[in-house]
Write a protein that holds these residues in place. Structure first.
Motif, PDB file in Angstrom:
ATOM      1  N   ALA A  31       0.811  -1.312  -0.091  1.00  0.00           N
ATOM      2  CA  ALA A  31      -0.173  -0.060   0.035  1.00  0.00           C
ATOM      3  C   ALA A  31       0.814   1.261  -0.022  1.00  0.00           C
ATOM      4  O   ALA A  31       0.811   2.269  -0.645  1.00  0.00           O
ATOM      5  N   LYS A  32       1.963   1.281   0.919  1.00  0.00           N
ATOM      6  CA  LYS A  32       2.763   2.418   0.923  1.00  0.00           C
ATOM      7  C   LYS A  32       3.530   2.575  -0.642  1.00  0.00           C
ATOM      8  O   LYS A  32       3.794   3.738  -0.991  1.00  0.00           O
ATOM      9  N   ASN A  33       3.680   1.591  -1.279  1.00  0.00           N
ATOM     10  CA  ASN A  33       4.115   1.648  -2.721  1.00  0.00           C
ATOM     11  C   ASN A  33       3.142   1.956  -3.611  1.00  0.00           C
ATOM     12  O   ASN A  33       3.322   2.625  -4.885  1.00  0.00           O
ATOM     13  N   GLY A  34       1.713   2.072  -3.206  1.00  0.00           N
ATOM     14  CA  GLY A  34       0.708   2.498  -4.094  1.00  0.00           C
ATOM     15  C   GLY A  34       0.069   1.169  -4.842  1.00  0.00           C
ATOM     16  O   GLY A  34      -0.684   1.307  -5.815  1.00  0.00           O
ATOM     17  N   GLY A  35       0.519   0.254  -4.522  1.00  0.00           N
ATOM     18  CA  GLY A  35       0.206  -1.023  -5.372  1.00  0.00           C
ATOM     19  C   GLY A  35      -1.180  -1.546  -4.984  1.00  0.00           C
ATOM     20  O   GLY A  35      -1.880  -1.197  -4.127  1.00  0.00           O
ATOM     21  N   VAL A  36      -1.702  -2.649  -5.581  1.00  0.00           N
ATOM     22  CA  VAL A  36      -3.052  -3.332  -5.413  1.00  0.00           C
ATOM     23  C   VAL A  36      -2.799  -4.930  -5.178  1.00  0.00           C
ATOM     24  O   VAL A  36      -2.263  -5.434  -5.955  1.00  0.00           O
ATOM     25  N   MET A  37      -3.459  -5.182  -3.987  1.00  0.00           N
ATOM     26  CA  MET A  37      -3.399  -6.749  -3.681  1.00  0.00           C
ATOM     27  C   MET A  37      -4.916  -7.528  -4.433  1.00  0.00           C
ATOM     28  O   MET A  37      -5.856  -6.689  -3.857  1.00  0.00           O
ATOM     29  N   MET A  38      -5.016  -8.235  -5.127  1.00  0.00           N
ATOM     30  CA  MET A  38      -6.233  -8.689  -5.711  1.00  0.00           C
ATOM     31  C   MET A  38      -6.452 -10.136  -5.202  1.00  0.00           C
ATOM     32  O   MET A  38      -5.811 -11.014  -5.308  1.00  0.00           O
ATOM     33  N   ILE A  39      -7.526 -10.240  -4.546  1.00  0.00           N
ATOM     34  CA  ILE A  39      -7.796 -11.274  -3.605  1.00  0.00           C
ATOM     35  C   ILE A  39      -8.062 -12.513  -4.465  1.00  0.00           C
ATOM     36  O   ILE A  39      -8.983 -12.749  -5.314  1.00  0.00           O
ATOM     37  N   ASN A  40      -7.407 -13.646  -4.172  1.00  0.00           N
ATOM     38  CA  ASN A  40      -7.689 -15.149  -4.538  1.00  0.00           C
ATOM     39  C   ASN A  40      -8.730 -15.819  -3.799  1.00  0.00           C
ATOM     40  O   ASN A  40      -8.848 -15.508  -2.920  1.00  0.00           O
ATOM     41  N   PHE A  41      -9.501 -16.557  -4.929  1.00  0.00           N
ATOM     42  CA  PHE A  41     -10.690 -17.080  -4.327  1.00  0.00           C
ATOM     43  C   PHE A  41     -10.656 -18.706  -3.731  1.00  0.00           C
ATOM     44  O   PHE A  41     -11.381 -19.073  -3.359  1.00  0.00           O
ATOM     45  N   GLY A  42      -9.433 -19.216  -4.026  1.00  0.00           N
ATOM     46  CA  GLY A  42      -9.166 -20.618  -3.826  1.00  0.00           C
ATOM     47  C   GLY A  42      -9.395 -20.997  -2.409  1.00  0.00           C
ATOM     48  O   GLY A  42      -8.928 -20.132  -1.353  1.00  0.00           O
ATOM     49  N   GLY A  43     -10.014 -22.200  -2.140  1.00  0.00           N
ATOM     50  CA  GLY A  43     -10.142 -22.584  -0.957  1.00  0.00           C
ATOM     51  C   GLY A  43      -8.916 -22.493   0.069  1.00  0.00           C
ATOM     52  O   GLY A  43      -9.078 -22.060   1.329  1.00  0.00           O
ATOM     53  N   SER A  44      -7.930 -23.005  -0.416  1.00  0.00           N
ATOM     54  CA  SER A  44      -6.662 -23.197   0.530  1.00  0.00           C
ATOM     55  C   SER A  44      -6.079 -21.747   0.732  1.00  0.00           C
ATOM     56  O   SER A  44      -5.293 -21.429   1.608  1.00  0.00           O
ATOM     57  N   PHE A  45      -6.654 -20.705  -0.131  1.00  0.00           N
ATOM     58  CA  PHE A  45      -5.877 -19.344  -0.061  1.00  0.00           C
ATOM     59  C   PHE A  45      -6.756 -18.642   0.810  1.00  0.00           C
ATOM     60  O   PHE A  45      -6.250 -17.518   1.498  1.00  0.00           O
ATOM     61  N   ILE A  46      -8.044 -18.919   1.089  1.00  0.00           N
ATOM     62  CA  ILE A  46      -8.953 -18.158   1.917  1.00  0.00           C
ATOM     63  C   ILE A  46      -9.338 -18.704   3.286  1.00  0.00           C
ATOM     64  O   ILE A  46      -9.680 -18.066   4.256  1.00  0.00           O
ATOM     65  N   ASP A  47      -9.079 -20.006   3.566  1.00  0.00           N
ATOM     66  CA  ASP A  47      -9.334 -20.563   4.691  1.00  0.00           C
ATOM     67  C   ASP A  47      -8.702 -21.891   5.146  1.00  0.00           C
ATOM     68  O   ASP A  47      -8.491 -22.774   4.269  1.00  0.00           O
ATOM     69  N   SER A  48      -7.743 -21.822   6.129  1.00  0.00           N
ATOM     70  CA  SER A  48      -6.686 -22.893   6.523  1.00  0.00           C
ATOM     71  C   SER A  48      -7.583 -24.101   6.963  1.00  0.00           C
ATOM     72  O   SER A  48      -6.997 -25.161   6.870  1.00  0.00           O
ATOM     73  N   ALA A  49      -8.896 -24.026   7.289  1.00  0.00           N
ATOM     74  CA  ALA A  49      -9.593 -24.944   7.679  1.00  0.00           C
ATOM     75  C   ALA A  49      -9.979 -26.106   6.296  1.00  0.00           C
ATOM     76  O   ALA A  49     -10.444 -27.040   6.561  1.00  0.00           O
ATOM     77  N   TYR A  50     -10.078 -25.320   4.977  1.00  0.00           N
ATOM     78  CA  TYR A  50     -10.246 -25.936   4.116  1.00  0.00           C
ATOM     79  C   TYR A  50      -9.766 -27.250   3.608  1.00  0.00           C
ATOM     80  O   TYR A  50     -10.145 -28.212   3.393  1.00  0.00           O
ATOM     81  N   ALA A  51      -8.288 -27.147   3.768  1.00  0.00           N
ATOM     82  CA  ALA A  51      -7.467 -28.422   3.582  1.00  0.00           C
ATOM     83  C   ALA A  51      -7.807 -29.477   4.381  1.00  0.00           C
ATOM     84  O   ALA A  51      -8.100 -30.755   3.871  1.00  0.00           O
ATOM     85  N   ALA A  52      -8.036 -29.474   5.399  1.00  0.00           N
ATOM     86  CA  ALA A  52      -8.414 -30.504   6.373  1.00  0.00           C
ATOM     87  C   ALA A  52      -9.677 -30.937   6.276  1.00  0.00           C
ATOM     88  O   ALA A  52     -10.033 -32.165   6.302  1.00  0.00           O
ATOM     89  N   GLY A  53     -10.633 -30.080   6.033  1.00  0.00           N
ATOM     90  CA  GLY A  53     -11.979 -30.776   5.738  1.00  0.00           C
ATOM     91  C   GLY A  53     -12.036 -31.139   4.371  1.00  0.00           C
ATOM     92  O   GLY A  53     -12.726 -32.384   4.131  1.00  0.00           O
ATOM     93  N   SER A  54     -11.542 -30.978   3.265  1.00  0.00           N
ATOM     94  CA  SER A  54     -11.322 -31.569   1.957  1.00  0.00           C
ATOM     95  C   SER A  54     -10.732 -32.753   1.844  1.00  0.00           C
ATOM     96  O   SER A  54     -11.086 -33.858   1.413  1.00  0.00           O
TER      97      SER A  54
END
Length: 416
Positions: free
Chosen positions: A271-294
């Motif tokens: 953010a200090k650089n002025g950049g943009v973070m574009m959010i990934n939708f993949g299950g393992s990217f958004i919730d650590s519980a997904y890997a164990a559940g799957s």
């Protein structure tokens, strides 16, 4: 921080009076009303997705320069992207991932050759269906295509290994239409260290990688810091003269120990650089519980097949698997994606976040409510429910990444 969103309609007024304003609070709408409003926002505004793995899916599906097997101009029975679903969801500019598997790095010339073939394949998609798709090399191109009702196909190279060991290839790929390069992928390469690799070959960017980043700045290619190690990330930020992107990364807070995602420190640095973070939708990217559940679901289904003498292709197994997975749903939901956006906004503000789904690149791990490109309105509706304004949504959908892209274009123009 976040504002309640209001829809303003000018009421009829007499000649002597100024128009009156009528406001509606979207947070108080029913879910059905809010989804309708979200769909209207999605379809009436430009939406950019930082990372869609369609080119490699086409390659696997048999779409080549000689013949077509996978036709995404019509609704397809599998995958996450096609033209009809893209229109339904309001997606106007999916960055086509020119994906170079790390294994290609072992064979000199193979990475560049694959990149060239995937670029040509993407171009052929636009020439084969000119009433549906068009290439895009700038925000201005996307705006012009949007006005014509066309889906833009900007391109980003996933894995700088395509540059091989020749700095001149940076300019070459800029001329071929590449507008961002993800510096690494699954393993360290000549440019720098990757987040999935524990080797630490260079301790961050290599000397060659430093030259690559500078050359990307010079010719007008966005520096993409998804997939890189934390040290490579910091080194790249120290060198770049323009804002950067992370085309498909999520927040490490929700996946502790997963270096592929971004820590709060890196989010703040970007953010200090002025950049943009574009959010990934993949299950393992958004919730650590997904890997164990799957894993539990997969283990049960494998045992079920063995116990009943079935294979994955058997209709009986497919029916059972569908029912069992639904009853024991391991997938996160669209709300979790919104949580990631919330976290970035709370940390650095709404000007530094966007969408980078990784559709067609994360298999069947996608969250409930975001299974394909038709479902972006579900995410927008959730953000509206949480109090994001229409202006906020527009920033997330395209204005933030356009700002970065234009800054990169302007800097390159000043160097020539």
């Amino acid at each position: 921080m976040k504002k309640l969103i209001y829809f303003t309609a000018l009421a009829a007024a007499s000649v002597a009076c100024a128009p009156a304003e009528q406001t509606v609070d979207y947070t108080q709408m029913s879910d059905e009303e809010r989804l309708k409003a979200a769909t209207e926002i999605a379809q009436s505004n430009i939406m950019v997705d930082g990372h869609v793995d369609l080119p490699y899916r086409m390659k696997v599906g048999g779409f080549t320069l000689q013949r077509e097997v996978l036709d995404v101009s019509v609704r397809t029975p599998d995958g996450n992207f096609d033209f009809p679903r893209s229109k339904e969801g309001g997606l106007d500019a999916p960055f086509m991932s020119i994906y170079i598997p790390a294994g290609n790095q072992k064979n000199p010339g193979a990475s560049k050759a694959l990149a060239d073939s995937l670029i040509s394949m993407t171009e052929r998609l636009a020439t084969t269906f000119p009433d549906k798709f068009a290439m895009a090399y700038s925000p201005a191109d996307i705006e012009a295509n949007f006005a014509k009702g066309l889906i833009s196909l900007p391109m980003g190279m996933e894995n700088g290994a395509g540059i091989e060991d020749d700095l001149a290839n940076v300019k070459y790929f800029q001329q071929r239409g590449i507008r961002y390069i993800t510096l690494t992928h699954g393993t360290d390469n000549l440019i720098g260290d990757a987040s999935y690799d524990t080797t630490g070959t260079h301790g961050g960017l290599s000397e060659f990688g430093e030259k690559v980043v500078a050359e990307m700045n010079r010719v007008g290619i966005m520096v993409d810091l998804s997939h890189v190690s934390d040290n490579t990330f910091r080194d790249a930020l120290a060198i770049t003269k323009v804002p950067v992107i992370a085309s498909h990364s999520s927040v490490r807070k929700f996946t502790p120990g997963f270096e592929r995602n971004m820590s709060d420190e890196l989010i703040q640095a970007m953010a200090k650089n002025g950049g943009v973070m574009m959010i990934n939708f993949g299950g393992s990217f958004i919730d650590s519980a997904y890997a164990a559940g799957s894993s539990k679901v997969r283990e049960h289904l494998v045992n079920y097949m063995a116990e009943n003498g079935l294979s994955r292709g058997d209709s009986a197994f497919k029916a059972y698997a569908s029912e069992y997975t639904a009853a024991n749903n391991p997938f996160p939901t669209v709300q979790r994606v919104a949580d990631h956006i919330d976290h970035v906004v709370a940390l650095v503000g709404v000007d530094y976040v966007g969408l980078g789904s990784d559709f067609d690149g994360v298999g069947d791990s996608l969250p409930t409510g975001l299974k394909d490109v038709s479902m972006y309105p579900n995410l927008i509706a959730e953000l509206l429910k949480r109090g994001y304004s229409k202006e906020d949504i527009e920033k997330i959908c395209y204005k933030n990444v356009f700002r970065v892209w234009k800054a990169v274009e302007d800097y390159a123009a000043a160097q020539s």
